[in-house]
Design an enzyme around this catalytic site. Structure first.
Site, short mmCIF file in Angstrom:
data_model
loop_
_atom_site.label_atom_id
_atom_site.label_comp_id
_atom_site.label_asym_id
_atom_site.label_seq_id
_atom_site.Cartn_x
_atom_site.Cartn_y
_atom_site.Cartn_z
N TYR A 176 0.80 -1.23 0.00
CA TYR A 176 0.00 0.00 0.00
C TYR A 176 0.82 1.27 0.00
CZ TYR A 176 0.83 -0.33 5.07
OH TYR A 176 1.41 -0.44 6.31
N SER A 183 6.89 6.64 -5.92
CA SER A 183 5.52 7.06 -5.62
C SER A 183 4.96 7.94 -6.72
CB SER A 183 5.48 7.84 -4.31
OG SER A 183 4.19 8.40 -4.14
N HIS A 185 2.75 10.01 -6.25
CA HIS A 185 2.55 11.33 -5.65
C HIS A 185 3.73 12.26 -5.94
CE1 HIS A 185 -1.22 10.81 -3.45
NE2 HIS A 185 -0.85 9.55 -3.26
N ASP A 192 -4.98 11.90 -3.27
CA ASP A 192 -5.82 11.08 -2.40
C ASP A 192 -6.93 11.99 -1.89
OD1 ASP A 192 -4.07 8.98 -2.69
OD2 ASP A 192 -2.99 9.40 -0.82
N GLU A 238 -7.36 0.97 -4.18
CA GLU A 238 -7.36 2.24 -3.45
C GLU A 238 -8.44 3.17 -4.00
OE1 GLU A 238 -3.56 4.18 -3.17
OE2 GLU A 238 -2.64 2.50 -2.10
N HIS A 241 -7.46 7.03 -4.37
CA HIS A 241 -6.30 7.55 -5.10
C HIS A 241 -6.62 7.75 -6.59
CE1 HIS A 241 -1.75 7.67 -5.81
NE2 HIS A 241 -2.24 7.57 -7.04
ZN LIG Z 1 -2.25 7.98 -3.01
#
Ligand SMILES: [Zn+2]
Length: 275
Positions: A176, A183, A185, A192, A238, A241
């Site tokens: 996760y 990442s 991100h 998120d 997820e 996300h």
């Molecule tokens: Zn995320």
């Protein structure tokens, strides 16, 4: 009579030899096709041929196209092995467990998300504009969308991942949380979200999630880690996300129920600047 017999035998022999030669030739051609059914597939890579063959043995249910795509994705290697650095920013860049950003990678046009976000959230400008538009529109319907995690630096991700790994073990944390550099991100294109009232891990149970499923693509966002695609994305489902990819790509991915990896390796691989 004898002469006639002899001629007949010769004729039969010649026909038989011709037949054998013809069949042999057919078999040779057939064998060539059989040993390489992959070269017809778009994005077939000659240098990956041995990997295609090997992967097809362990995955007999996959067709040639899926074998090529998945090996090109690097799925025949464990996550975090045979990795590549992604050097150029692009709205359609792929960052995952095989494609990483260097520690000093910088996102161009990183801007602050002033509304519908927790304090200190930053996104790439186009992603930010699309997110604000989406959050405005969902609000008109009486729902709430809030960005709770957006752009993350390498160091931030490093702390986050190390904490998870410490508490939960590396194997669990890897399902996760991304290792630093890996990442999404870090690209400034991932968000998120929550609906303010519920914790983000329960986002799936909200009306906002139902709305996002029907509408996020209209703003250029895709659900990045869908259900039952862990073997491709490397992440558990997820619902919170989202990734900005632009309108046309988001629409295609939504309509065809794809992961970004599947889209990327079918349409973009080798077209975008990579190392
Ligand atoms: Zn995320």
């Amino acid at each position: 009579m004898k002469k006639g017999m002899a001629l007949l035998i010769i004729l039969i022999t010649v026909v038989a030899i011709l037949c054998i030669l013809k069949n042999n030739k057919k078999e040779v051609v057939k064998e060539e096709v059989e040993t390489n059914p992959y070269q017809e597939v778009k994005f077939y890579k000659k240098e990956n041929l041995e990997r295609y063959k090997k992967y097809s043995i362990s995955n007999p249910d996959l067709n040639s196209k899926d074998i090529v795509l998945r090996v090109n994705m690097n799925l025949d290697n464990s996550f975090y092995t045979n990795t590549k650095e992604v050097k150029e920013f692009n709205l359609l860049m792929l960052v995952n467990k095989y494609n990483y950003l260097a520690k000093d990678f910088e996102v161009p046009n990183l801007v602050k998300v002033e509304e519908y976000a927790k304090e200190g959230m930053y996104l790439e400008e186009k992603a930010k504009d699309a997110f604000i538009k989406m959050a405005n529109d969902i609000k008109k319907e009486g729902y709430n969308l809030r960005a709770i995690s957006t752009y993350r630096t390498y160091d931030y991700q490093s702390n986050l991942y190390n904490n998870y790994a410490k508490c939960d073990g590396v194997n669990n944390a890897d399902t996760y949380s991304a290792r630093p550099g890996f990442s999404e991100h870090h690209t400034g294109l991932a968000i998120d979200v929550d609906n303010i009232t519920k914790i983000y891990t329960d986002f799936e149970d909200t009306d906002e999630f139902t709305w996002m499923q029907e509408n996020a693509y209209k703003y250029g966002f895709i659900l990045r880690y869908p259900k039952d695609k862990e073997n491709i994305t490397g992440y558990i489902y997820e619902p919170w996300h989202y990734r900005y990819v632009g309108l046309s790509v988001a629409k295609y991915i939504h309509e065809n129920n794809l992961t970004f990896e599947e889209y990327y390796y079918e349409f973009l691989d080798n077209k975008l600047e990579r190392s």
